[in-house]
Design a protein around this motif. Structure first.
Motif, PDB file in Angstrom:
ATOM      1  N   VAL A 164      -0.190   4.456  -7.901  1.00 43.11           N
ATOM      2  CA  VAL A 164      -0.866   3.374  -8.629  1.00 43.11           C
ATOM      3  C   VAL A 164      -2.383   3.580  -8.543  1.00 43.11           C
ATOM      4  O   VAL A 164      -2.929   3.724  -7.452  1.00 43.11           O
ATOM      5  N   GLN A 165      -3.027   3.609  -9.690  1.00 45.70           N
ATOM      6  CA  GLN A 165      -4.485   3.729  -9.716  1.00 45.70           C
ATOM      7  C   GLN A 165      -5.095   2.374  -9.316  1.00 45.70           C
ATOM      8  O   GLN A 165      -4.507   1.337  -9.540  1.00 45.70           O
ATOM      9  N   SER A 166      -6.257   2.402  -8.749  1.00 41.40           N
ATOM     10  CA  SER A 166      -6.923   1.181  -8.253  1.00 41.40           C
ATOM     11  C   SER A 166      -5.946   0.360  -7.416  1.00 41.40           C
ATOM     12  O   SER A 166      -5.768  -0.840  -7.620  1.00 41.40           O
ATOM     13  N   THR A 221      -7.008  -3.087  -5.669  1.00 38.47           N
ATOM     14  CA  THR A 221      -7.178  -4.209  -6.598  1.00 38.47           C
ATOM     15  C   THR A 221      -5.815  -4.713  -7.070  1.00 38.47           C
ATOM     16  O   THR A 221      -5.578  -5.913  -7.163  1.00 38.47           O
ATOM     17  N   ARG A 222      -4.948  -3.761  -7.366  1.00 41.18           N
ATOM     18  CA  ARG A 222      -3.614  -4.132  -7.857  1.00 41.18           C
ATOM     19  C   ARG A 222      -2.815  -4.878  -6.780  1.00 41.18           C
ATOM     20  O   ARG A 222      -2.105  -5.834  -7.075  1.00 41.18           O
ATOM     21  N   GLU A 253      -3.996  -8.374  -6.679  1.00 39.38           N
ATOM     22  CA  GLU A 253      -3.461  -9.111  -7.835  1.00 39.38           C
ATOM     23  C   GLU A 253      -2.009  -9.530  -7.592  1.00 39.38           C
ATOM     24  O   GLU A 253      -1.631 -10.673  -7.857  1.00 39.38           O
ATOM     25  N   HIS A 299       3.674  -1.466  -9.990  1.00 39.95           N
ATOM     26  CA  HIS A 299       3.284  -0.335 -10.851  1.00 39.95           C
ATOM     27  C   HIS A 299       3.385  -0.695 -12.334  1.00 39.95           C
ATOM     28  O   HIS A 299       3.459   0.193 -13.179  1.00 39.95           O
ATOM     29  N   THR A 300       3.343  -2.005 -12.616  1.00 38.60           N
ATOM     30  CA  THR A 300       3.419  -2.532 -13.989  1.00 38.60           C
ATOM     31  C   THR A 300       4.471  -1.802 -14.839  1.00 38.60           C
ATOM     32  O   THR A 300       4.141  -1.116 -15.806  1.00 38.60           O
ATOM     33  N   ARG A 327       0.838  -1.205   0.000  1.00 39.06           N
ATOM     34  CA  ARG A 327       0.000   0.000   0.000  1.00 39.06           C
ATOM     35  C   ARG A 327       0.877   1.260   0.000  1.00 39.06           C
ATOM     36  O   ARG A 327       0.599   2.230  -0.687  1.00 39.06           O
ATOM     37  N   ALA A 344       2.368   1.545  -3.395  1.00 39.39           N
ATOM     38  CA  ALA A 344       1.322   1.929  -4.360  1.00 39.39           C
ATOM     39  C   ALA A 344       1.070   3.435  -4.296  1.00 39.39           C
ATOM     40  O   ALA A 344       0.879   4.095  -5.325  1.00 39.39           O
TER      41      ALA A 344
END
Lengths: 243, 232
Positions: free
Chosen positions: B104-106, B109-110, B113, B147-148, B96, B99
């Protein structure tokens, strides 16, 4: 590059407003992280608090103060207590970042590094102010002085800001060395001296119920040093944490 | 994607990287191998913007390091020797925190995942300091992927992982590359790396001394060539 298939794909695009939002979000994230970790471990605050209380008790027993000398001496004792306890907190706060490589984690974040500085500064300031809030009533009791003057609280706030501002910068520098525990006070005390002197003088004047005209120069000096230290740290932090 | 020319890195009087040239395209995967102390970690730290080059030029997607480091940092996911995690926070709190730092958006959820991806969803509320070395490494991998990022810079990511985690990481890295992400990984395990990446670069004496395409050579021959380069 192939398009990302993740439903929550992140694309951090530019834009001034987005940049500012990210900047303050990073600051608040660092403060939240420091507080959350400290609430769980109570490692830093308990060390600062125990140390501060010990210093007060030692001074209380070591100095046999007359009513007149109390007014002139207690401010010095008060600030020595804050400075020593604060140094302990600053060192530990940055050591936590160094453990498990978390400092690298901070440096990898895509925001201007001054955001990292302000996040750590705010965290350190909060810890210092909480310790001061606990120490002050005991101090008032032991030395029979009224420390709950709003002007004195303002001096304590300004002094703590200046101290934390320069302390956070130097702790970030010292933590990268093997002798960090020794290096921090050696670097910090000479540089922070103007803040401590101004804070002690202003506190003294308030204790002695002197006129505001006597107090203002010291308050102005404190404000000036706070601004200088924060501005200097803002500019230097990136170089200090650079490998 | 990544272009390095004549990279030099000095630590005081010691020159670790001596005019290193390196190039990797978008969606390519490269493992860097070399003996201990040859500068693999130093090289990855420079790519990760954590260390400033002493000379030469480094760029990622056309953005120069260190002058455009913030933009570069948005694109990279990094795993280093240390997990970069806070022991007094839970796995979920660590993610968190990162993120929020990476905006990080959403985020929630991310995080779900990522925890699912690295197999730590059951231990999400445990403090990281109570994690084993392997679990910390799993979470460090999750942190790097949170953060992909477009580019993965992994420094010996298999250290401390059990067999299940090795299989998990293999799948994660293969999936990332198949999605067009770029992977640069430092490794000591040539046979394992050869099964994962498209190219192996051998770092020796501060330079990329040899470059082997994994599809063009059997593993046994690669090992012989590696030994010849590093000990020759």
């Amino acid at each position: 590059m192939a398009e990302d298939r993740s439903p929550t794909v992140l694309r951090i695009d530019g834009g001034r407003e987005a940049g500012i939002r990210r900047y303050f979000r990073a600051i608040s994230a660092i403060v939240w992280k420091d507080l959350a970790a400290e609430l769980r471990s109570r490692e830093l605050m308990s060390a600062m608090l125990v140390f501060a209380l010990l210093v007060i008790l030692i001074f209380n027993f070591a100095l046999e103060l007359s009513v007149r000398s109390v007014e002139t001496v207690t401010s010095g004792v008060l600030w020595v207590t804050f400075v020593f306890a604060g140094t302990l907190g600053l060192g530990r706060s940055m050591a936590i970042e160094k453990d498990r490589g978390c400092l690298d984690g901070l440096l990898l974040v895509p925001v201007d590094r001054s955001a990292l500085y302000f996040g750590k500064l705010l965290g350190n300031l909060i810890f210092m102010l909480v310790v001061e809030a606990i120490v002050l009533p005991l101090y008032s009791l032991l030395f029979s002085v009224n420390l709950f003057d709003p002007r004195l609280l303002l001096v304590i706030l300004l002094g703590s800001v200046g101290y934390s501002a320069v302390g956070t910068l130097l702790a970030s520098m010292a933590v990268q060395t093997r002798t960090r525990d020794m290096l921090l006070p050696i670097l910090l005390f000479p540089i922070v001296l103007p803040v401590v002197v101004a804070a002690v003088k202003a506190s003294n004047a308030i204790q002695q119920s002197l006129e505001m005209a006597t107090i203002w120069p010291w308050l102005n000096l404190l404000i000036a040093f706070d601004v200088i230290f924060v501005a200097a740290a803002f500019m230097l932090f990136d170089f200090v944490v650079e490998e | 994607m990544i272009e390095v020319r004549n990279l030099v890195k000095n630590f005081g009087w010691k020159r670790v990287l001596r005019g290193l040239d390196f190039r990797v395209g978008r969606g390519e995967s490269v493992a860097i191998l070399g003996l201990n102390g040859t500068g693999k970690t130093t090289f990855l730290r420079i790519l990760a913007t954590l260390s400033r080059p002493s000379g030469g030029s480094v760029s990622m997607a056309g953005q120069a390091i260190p002058s455009q480091s913030i933009q570069v940092r948005r694109r990279i996911g990094v795993v280093l020797h240390q997990p970069l995690l806070y022991g007094d926070l839970t796995a979920e709190e660590n993610l968190r925190y990162y993120a929020r730092m990476y905006d990080v958006q959403s985020g929630k959820t991310r995080i779900d995942e990522v925890l699912d991806l690295v197999g730590l969803e059951m231990q999400r509320r445990e403090l990281v300091r109570k994690y084993s070395r392997g679990m910390q490494q799993r979470l460090a991998i999750g942190r790097a992927l949170l953060h992909t990022p477009d580019v993965l810079l992994f420094d010996e990511p298999y250290t401390g992982l059990d067999t299940d985690a090795v299989i998990m990481l293999d799948a994660v890295l293969k999936d990332a590359v198949s999605q067009g992400r770029t992977l640069v990984m430092a490794s000591h395990d040539l046979p394992h790396a050869a099964g994962l990446v498209s190219r192996i670069d051998i770092l020796s004496k501060g330079r990329i001394a040899d470059s082997i395409s994994c599809s063009e050579m059997p593993v046994g021959e690669m090992v012989l060539r590696y030994k010849a380069v590093t000990h020759g």
